[in-house]
Design a protein around this motif. Structure first.
Motif, mmCIF file in Angstrom:
data_model
loop_
_atom_site.group_PDB
_atom_site.id
_atom_site.type_symbol
_atom_site.label_atom_id
_atom_site.label_comp_id
_atom_site.label_asym_id
_atom_site.label_seq_id
_atom_site.Cartn_x
_atom_site.Cartn_y
_atom_site.Cartn_z
ATOM 1 N N GLU A 124 -13.610 -48.190 12.051
ATOM 2 C CA GLU A 124 -14.080 -49.556 12.282
ATOM 3 C C GLU A 124 -12.971 -50.521 11.902
ATOM 4 O O GLU A 124 -12.223 -50.289 10.947
ATOM 5 C CB GLU A 124 -15.327 -49.852 11.443
ATOM 6 C CG GLU A 124 -16.549 -49.030 11.828
ATOM 7 C CD GLU A 124 -17.770 -49.396 11.012
ATOM 8 O OE1 GLU A 124 -17.614 -50.237 10.088
ATOM 9 O OE2 GLU A 124 -18.850 -48.859 11.280
ATOM 10 N N GLY A 125 -12.870 -51.602 12.649
ATOM 11 C CA GLY A 125 -11.868 -52.597 12.314
ATOM 12 C C GLY A 125 -11.520 -53.462 13.507
ATOM 13 O O GLY A 125 -12.294 -53.563 14.463
ATOM 14 N N ARG A 126 -10.368 -54.056 13.441
ATOM 15 C CA ARG A 126 -9.928 -54.986 14.479
ATOM 16 C C ARG A 126 -8.648 -54.457 15.126
ATOM 17 O O ARG A 126 -7.655 -54.202 14.458
ATOM 18 C CB ARG A 126 -9.679 -56.373 13.886
ATOM 19 C CG ARG A 126 -9.253 -57.416 14.920
ATOM 20 C CD ARG A 126 -9.035 -58.763 14.267
ATOM 21 N NE ARG A 126 -8.647 -59.765 15.241
ATOM 22 C CZ ARG A 126 -9.501 -60.458 15.991
ATOM 23 N NH1 ARG A 126 -10.786 -60.243 15.864
ATOM 24 N NH2 ARG A 126 -9.076 -61.355 16.856
ATOM 25 N N GLY B 265 -8.492 -52.032 9.435
ATOM 26 C CA GLY B 265 -9.911 -51.715 9.289
ATOM 27 C C GLY B 265 -10.106 -50.578 8.312
ATOM 28 O O GLY B 265 -9.362 -50.434 7.328
ATOM 29 N N THR B 266 -11.094 -49.738 8.583
ATOM 30 C CA THR B 266 -11.410 -48.606 7.715
ATOM 31 C C THR B 266 -11.656 -47.369 8.565
ATOM 32 O O THR B 266 -12.029 -47.459 9.727
ATOM 33 C CB THR B 266 -12.662 -48.878 6.869
ATOM 34 O OG1 THR B 266 -13.776 -49.111 7.743
ATOM 35 C CG2 THR B 266 -12.468 -50.068 5.955
#
Length: 562
Positions: free
Chosen positions: A249-251, A283-284
């Motif tokens: 997840e992230g950008r 992100g992660t």
């Protein structure tokens, strides 16, 4: 091994454990995620059945004799498989019912009967089979039923700390680190879904490995010391990533309309490989093995998703004229197969590496596309390249393709109308020229024991091509007259006295192919030569001459012997 009390387990646990048994036993099988129902398929093993047919496994949670409702559910699963349009491409000859209960003779006969009614062999894999798989894969039982997951989480933390690229705060000695890691790795070996391979060192980072089943490659490096640590996460079976997915997840920042943007769209649509621009992601990542972490200015690379090659990845593709004459054929390996939100993607690679073919099938739009990429052929042997480029040259209308398994009769294959390609005009001209030039060189190859390789076509000079054309005519048995420049003089080594009048001599005629030199032994005819004198060169005497027409006639030496 402690015997599992299947009757005391929750039905969902029974299905999860039994399904993982099947996936581990058949590592290429895939778990089907219901979208509008699973269509009668829990687990699919493409190409694993008799004659390359597909095998389907239906897992049930039943731990007691089947009543009417349970029998109806089983029969409905098989009936749904046979009529669901989503599975119309399957060739199912074996259908397995898997559950921790052995059938009575009557129940086994009943299952066999419903299988016959649908044209498949229905097989009951009961408690005896399930228990044998439990003994073979005890880590599955331990992980799902006996708390193995929590023990592994602790081991993950130990390994992640010990293999950090930065210096450990407590200053552990090398033996202490080794002992700690070895203990943790023994626990990680019980992970039913993944294997973990750790490496550490300093200096240049090692490349990403290309081993089968690799789902995650994590690499980190200390910018001060140069120390690096790498962890490869390898799926034990195709269902591992579905059962314990890796979530990111992230950008992701990508310029609209850029090549990276198009590549990302292809990844979403068809599951094709994707690599983001450097530093474009923050992100992660939530990953097994304690590898979850925050990511800043990272680069994300995704390999082909759902990359199960299926049965018989070794294929043959022919191109046929309208009268069914075979114009050319190539051997292909299916090297990738993936799917995404819009459809499916298959990549076929010509076995000599001459070209790759990528097919995309858009399910919702009910259309398909084909991309053929011609690789760099420089320095590849002529004998490998010519058949493949000749095949491509014939891939146009009205010709059609025929695809078959490589070691089966081609006549048993299926027709492929998508080989009636419309090449871009520039590429078609390049292909035609390449086939012609490689044809010249293939004939030259037949006269030498050295391997002739494809020259850099961008660097080939016109004089080289003229030489190949000359060699082609000589090899056809023709006598060829070659004109030389008026200011040039011919030097020829002659045994004995200088001949008077016209004469013939046996000599090697050399041709340039890129960085190589290839010679043909020819008979050279000199008509009415004018002798200009003699010259000693490195201990040998050469006669200097010219001909009135500034030409020499050549023929292949073996022609005179005939």
């Amino acid at each position: 091994m402690t015997r599992v009390e299947w009757t005391r387990l929750d039905g969902a646990d029974v299905e999860a454990v039994v399904a993982m048994f099947v996936n581990r036993e058949h590592p290429h099988s895939t778990r089907i995620t219901p979208s509008r129902g699973d269509g009668g398929v829990d687990i699919l093993d493409r190409g694993a059945g008799p004659g390359g047919s597909d095998v389907v496994y239906q897992v049930k949670r039943y731990t007691e004799p089947l009543g009417k409702n349970e029998k109806d559910a089983v029969e409905n699963s098989l009936a749904t498989l046979m009529k669901d349009p989503r599975w119309s491409d399957l060739n199912v000859k074996e259908w397995h019912l898997v559950l921790p209960w052995d059938p009575s003779p009557e129940a086994d006969k009943w299952l066999h009967g419903i299988g016959e009614g649908h044209g498949v062999r229905a097989i009951w894999n009961g408690l005896t089979r399930v228990e044998s798989l439990a003994a073979k894969y005890p880590e599955v039982i331990d992980y799902y039923l006996h708390g193995g997951r929590s023990r592994m989480e602790e081991a993950y933390k130990v390994v992640a700390t010990a293999f950090s690229a930065t210096k450990a705060a407590n200053g552990l000695s090398v033996p202490a680190v080794h002992e700690t890691v070895e203990t943790a790795l023994q626990t990680l070996e019980d992970d039913p879904h993944y294997r973990y391979e750790h490496r550490f060192g300093s200096g240049g980072m090692p490349p990403v490995s290309s081993r089968p089943g690799l789902v995650l490659h994590m690499a980190s490096q200390d910018s001060v010391t140069g120390n690096w640590a790498v962890v490869d996460v390898i799926a034990r079976c195709a269902a591992s990533s579905a059962e314990r997915p890796i979530q990111v997840e992230g950008r992701l920042t990508i310029a609209t309309g850029s090549p990276a943007h198009k590549s990302f769209e292809d990844f979403i649509a068809y599951g094709s490989p994707f690599q983001s621009p450097q530093g474009s992601f923050s992100g992660t990542i939530d990953a097994p093995g304690g590898l979850g972490r925050a990511l800043e200015e990272a680069t994300v690379s995704v390999w082909s998703t759902n990359n199960e090659l299926g049965g018989d990845p070794e294929l043959r593709l022919e191109i046929l004229a309208p009268d069914m004459t075979v114009l050319g054929s190539v051997d292909l390996d299916r090297v990738e197969r993936s799917h995404g939100a819009e459809g499916y993607r298959v990549v076929l690679k010509e076995t000599n590496g001459v070209f790759e073919m990528e097919d995309r099938y858009n399910v919702s739009g009910n259309n398909s596309s084909r991309i053929i990429t011609l690789n760099n052929l420089t320095d590849m042997p002529i004998s490998k390249v010519l058949p493949a480029v000749t095949f491509l040259q014939h891939c146009h209308s009205p010709n059609i393709g025929r695809l078959s398994r490589r070691y089966a009769p081609p006549e048993k294959g299926v027709f492929d109308s998508n080989l009636a390609l419309q090449w871009p005009e520039a590429f078609e001209k390049r292909l035609t020229m390449m086939v012609q030039l490689l044809g010249f060189l293939a004939k030259l190859q037949s006269e030498t024991g050295d391997v002739i390789k494809v020259p850099d076509t961008e660097a080939v000079q016109e004089e080289e091509i003229k030489g190949w054309q000359l060699a082609d005519r000589l090899l056809q048995g023709l006598e060829v007259s070659v004109t030389y420049k008026e200011e040039d003089v011919i030097f020829i080594g002659l045994d004995g006295d200088t001949p008077e009048g016209s004469f013939e001599a046996s000599l090697p005629l050399e041709f340039t192919v890129g960085q190589q030199k290839v010679a043909l032994q020819v008979i050279a005819r000199f008509d009415n030569p004018i002798i200009l004198g003699h010259r000693d060169i490195e201990g040998s005497t050469y006669t200097m001459l010219e001909t009135p027409e500034h030409s020499v006639k050549y023929r292949l030496e073996r022609e005179s012997a005939s």
